[in-house]
Design a protein around this motif. Structure first.
Motif, PDB file in Angstrom:
ATOM      1  N   UNK A  81      61.559  18.265  20.471  1.00 12.51           N
ATOM      2  CA  UNK A  81      62.571  19.210  20.924  1.00 12.51           C
ATOM      3  C   UNK A  81      62.737  20.404  19.993  1.00 12.51           C
ATOM      4  N   UNK A  82      61.888  20.496  18.980  1.00  8.16           N
ATOM      5  CA  UNK A  82      61.848  21.688  18.148  1.00  8.16           C
ATOM      6  C   UNK A  82      62.900  21.789  17.065  1.00  8.16           C
ATOM      7  N   UNK A  83      63.456  20.671  16.640  1.00  4.92           N
ATOM      8  CA  UNK A  83      64.411  20.709  15.529  1.00  4.92           C
ATOM      9  C   UNK A  83      63.652  20.916  14.231  1.00  4.92           C
ATOM     10  N   UNK A  84      64.236  21.683  13.324  1.00  4.57           N
ATOM     11  CA  UNK A  84      63.574  21.963  12.047  1.00  4.57           C
ATOM     12  C   UNK A  84      63.500  20.728  11.168  1.00  4.57           C
ATOM     13  N   UNK A  85      64.523  19.880  11.262  1.00  4.63           N
ATOM     14  CA  UNK A  85      64.534  18.639  10.474  1.00  4.63           C
ATOM     15  C   UNK A  85      65.041  17.498  11.338  1.00  4.63           C
ATOM     16  N   UNK A  86      64.742  16.279  10.915  1.00  2.00           N
ATOM     17  CA  UNK A  86      65.267  15.102  11.607  1.00  2.00           C
ATOM     18  C   UNK A  86      66.794  15.072  11.503  1.00  2.00           C
ATOM     19  N   UNK A  87      67.311  15.470  10.327  1.00  2.00           N
ATOM     20  CA  UNK A  87      68.760  15.460  10.122  1.00  2.00           C
ATOM     21  C   UNK A  87      69.464  16.382  11.108  1.00  2.00           C
ATOM     22  N   UNK A  88      68.868  17.531  11.386  1.00  2.00           N
ATOM     23  CA  UNK A  88      69.465  18.460  12.360  1.00  2.00           C
ATOM     24  C   UNK A  88      69.540  17.788  13.733  1.00  2.00           C
ATOM     25  N   UNK A  89      68.506  17.055  14.096  1.00  2.00           N
ATOM     26  CA  UNK A  89      68.496  16.337  15.376  1.00  2.00           C
ATOM     27  C   UNK A  89      69.596  15.281  15.406  1.00  2.00           C
ATOM     28  N   UNK A  90      69.712  14.495  14.347  1.00  2.00           N
ATOM     29  CA  UNK A  90      70.719  13.436  14.309  1.00  2.00           C
ATOM     30  C   UNK A  90      72.138  14.013  14.354  1.00  2.00           C
ATOM     31  N   UNK A  91      72.370  15.151  13.710  1.00  5.46           N
ATOM     32  CA  UNK A  91      73.679  15.816  13.781  1.00  5.46           C
ATOM     33  C   UNK A  91      73.947  16.309  15.206  1.00  5.46           C
ATOM     34  N   UNK A  92      72.907  16.849  15.857  1.00  6.22           N
ATOM     35  CA  UNK A  92      73.058  17.319  17.232  1.00  6.22           C
ATOM     36  C   UNK A  92      73.416  16.151  18.151  1.00  6.22           C
ATOM     37  N   UNK A  93      72.768  15.011  17.955  1.00 12.98           N
ATOM     38  CA  UNK A  93      73.053  13.821  18.779  1.00 12.98           C
ATOM     39  C   UNK A  93      74.523  13.430  18.638  1.00 12.98           C
TER      40      UNK A  93
END
Length: 115
Positions: A81-93
């Motif tokens: 999904x094009x997140x720069x980091x895994x952490x950014x994805x987890x925060x978005x979730x």
């Protein structure tokens, strides 16, 4: 000149083709050749939600669909999904779903097993 309905439909198609949570109103508006506030206002009047909420809802549905796969990993989804980091994805979730990814994944798998 496009009508409001045609512009909103064109905007939806553009979002669906370029779907990723980091897609911004500014980028979508540039593609539609209209100012971001004007596009967001027209979209909200026509659809009842803002463009960002529409993007989040479409991404949410897509992620829920992907979580039905037995070995779906958060890091793979983040990259896809094009997140720069895994952490950014987890925060978005957490922001969009209201739960941590681990809980979301467990809930999704338990629902797909009961069907």
């Amino acid at each position: 000149m496009l009508t409001t309905h045609e512009l909103v439909e064109k905007t939806q198609r553009h979002i669906d083709r370029n779907l990723k949570p980091s897609l911004s109103v500014k980028v979508v508006a540039a593609a539609m050749n209209i100012s971001p506030p004007d596009l967001d206002r027209l979209f909200r009047r026509a659809k009842g939600i803002t463009i960002k909420k529409y993007i989040d809802a479409k991404c949410r549905d897509e992620i829920l669909e992907r979580l039905k796969a037995p070995h779906c990993k958060g890091c793979a989804l983040a990259q896809e999904f094009g997140f720069k980091t895994d952490q950014a994805f987890y925060r978005w979730v957490v922001r969009v779903f209201g739960v941590r990814f681990r809980e979301l994944s467990a809930q999704s798998r338990s629902k797909s097993e009961t069907k």
